[in-house]
Write an enzyme that holds these catalytic residues in place. Structure first.
Site, PDB file in Angstrom:
ATOM      1  N   GLY A 168       1.006  -1.386  -0.004  1.00 52.23           N
ATOM      2  CA  GLY A 168      -0.186   0.082  -0.004  1.00 52.23           C
ATOM      3  C   GLY A 168       0.944   1.170   0.077  1.00 52.23           C
ATOM      4  O   GLY A 168       2.198   1.302  -0.253  1.00 52.23           O
ATOM      5  N   ASN A 169       0.326   2.351   0.107  1.00 46.12           N
ATOM      6  CA  ASN A 169       1.131   3.600   0.342  1.00 46.12           C
ATOM      7  C   ASN A 169       0.356   4.549   1.448  1.00 46.12           C
ATOM      8  O   ASN A 169      -0.690   4.226   1.845  1.00 46.12           O
ATOM      9  CB  ASN A 169       0.876   4.082  -1.191  1.00 46.12           C
ATOM     10  CG  ASN A 169      -0.528   4.771  -1.507  1.00 46.12           C
ATOM     11  OD1 ASN A 169      -0.929   5.546  -1.171  1.00 46.12           O
ATOM     12  ND2 ASN A 169      -0.848   4.004  -2.679  1.00 46.12           N
ATOM     13  N   ARG A 170       0.940   5.591   1.395  1.00 47.24           N
ATOM     14  CA  ARG A 170       0.566   6.691   2.614  1.00 47.24           C
ATOM     15  C   ARG A 170      -0.461   7.571   2.286  1.00 47.24           C
ATOM     16  O   ARG A 170      -0.733   8.560   3.062  1.00 47.24           O
ATOM     17  CB  ARG A 170       1.843   7.451   3.212  1.00 47.24           C
ATOM     18  CG  ARG A 170       2.772   6.499   3.596  1.00 47.24           C
ATOM     19  CD  ARG A 170       4.084   7.330   4.309  1.00 47.24           C
ATOM     20  NE  ARG A 170       5.331   6.665   4.762  1.00 47.24           N
ATOM     21  CZ  ARG A 170       5.404   5.740   5.605  1.00 47.24           C
ATOM     22  NH1 ARG A 170       4.385   5.769   6.642  1.00 47.24           N
ATOM     23  NH2 ARG A 170       6.603   5.155   5.816  1.00 47.24           N
TER      24      ARG A 170
END
Ligand code: CTP
Ligand code: CA
Length: 232
Positions: free
Chosen positions: A33-35
């Site tokens: 995933g990412n932020r």
């Protein structure tokens, strides 16, 4: 311009906004995933609704409350986001891709949770590239006259400045507007404020000073209206 009671200058338009960050499953409990917090996309959806648009918000893995008067479609993976955005885009006047879309996904997701081996070895996860939703939208408009807007987080390097990289991306994806954020400084992820330059296929370049994401959202909608009715 304060917009306590916004004028309905987006009335009659159906706008589609993607927000958040996609997740790509590794196994039933793990993902890549990412932020992305989704705040910029939610700000775009909320301000568009306040300005009279019909809004479809495709939200990937956000923990934010539904903005008032917005149709929210919840998704998780890039494949789900792509399907939802393309379906909503069929009758959309404007599509804004504010989501942080995973560039890669595991080639396959394990059906059962991956267990550690006793010999300290680790599994290798093979990645494949995801389809590029924005490039597809930019190069084959699902509706004549549709306005397509993207975001890009760029850093300068030996090949060019962050703004030059943004210009190249705008042309490559065939979009009308690209919102370029300079990254590297501690800005953007999870913050309530952001600085950017809004660049247009017409060569226009509008710097937006660091401020609330709602303020940047309003500038983006102003620019969208300019693109759609250049003589106003
Ligand atoms: N985007 C997309 N589909 C992808 C990747 C990105 O639609 N598979 C969209 C994002 O929503 C954003 C824009 O493309 O509007 C630019 O995303 P960014 O990550 O900055 O650039 P990339 O095109 O992915 O290029 P790179 O990360 O390699 O610089
Ligand atoms: Ca990317």
């Amino acid at each position: 311009l304060a917009r306590g009671t916004a004028e309905p200058d987006l009335a009659g338009l159906h706008v589609v906004v993607s927000a958040g960050g996609t997740r790509e499953p590794i196994d039933p409990v793990r993902f890549i995933g990412n932020r992305s917090s989704g705040k910029q996309g939610f700000a775009l959806a909320g301000t568009a609704a306040a300005r009279g648009a019909r809004v479809t918000l495709v939200a990937a893995n956000t923990s934010l409350a539904d903005p008032a008067g917005v149709d929210v479609v919840r998704v998780s993976t890039t494949a789900e986001l792509r399907t939802a955005v393309r379906a909503a885009a069929r009758d959309a006047d404007v599509v804004v891709m504010a989501a942080a879309v995973a560039d890669f996904r595991p080639r396959e997701a394990a059906e059962a949770k991956i267990k550690k081996a006793d010999d300290n070895s680790a599994p290798e996860i093979r990645l494949v590239q995801n389809p590029h939703v924005l490039r597809e939208l930019g190069h084959s408009r699902s509706r004549p006259g549709q306005t397509v807007v993207g975001f890009a987080a760029e850093t300068g390097d030996a090949q060019g400045t962050w703004l030059e990289h943004g210009r190249a991306k705008l042309a490559k994806y065939g979009v009308d507007l690209l919102i370029v954020n300079e990254v590297g400084v501690d800005l953007t992820f999870g913050a309530d404020h952001s600085a950017a330059v809004v660049i247009g296929a017409d060569g226009s370049e509008e710097p937006v000073a660091d401020g609330p994401k709602e303020r940047l959202a309003d500038v983006i909608w102003d620019r969208v209206l300019k693109v759609r009715t250049p003589n106003d």
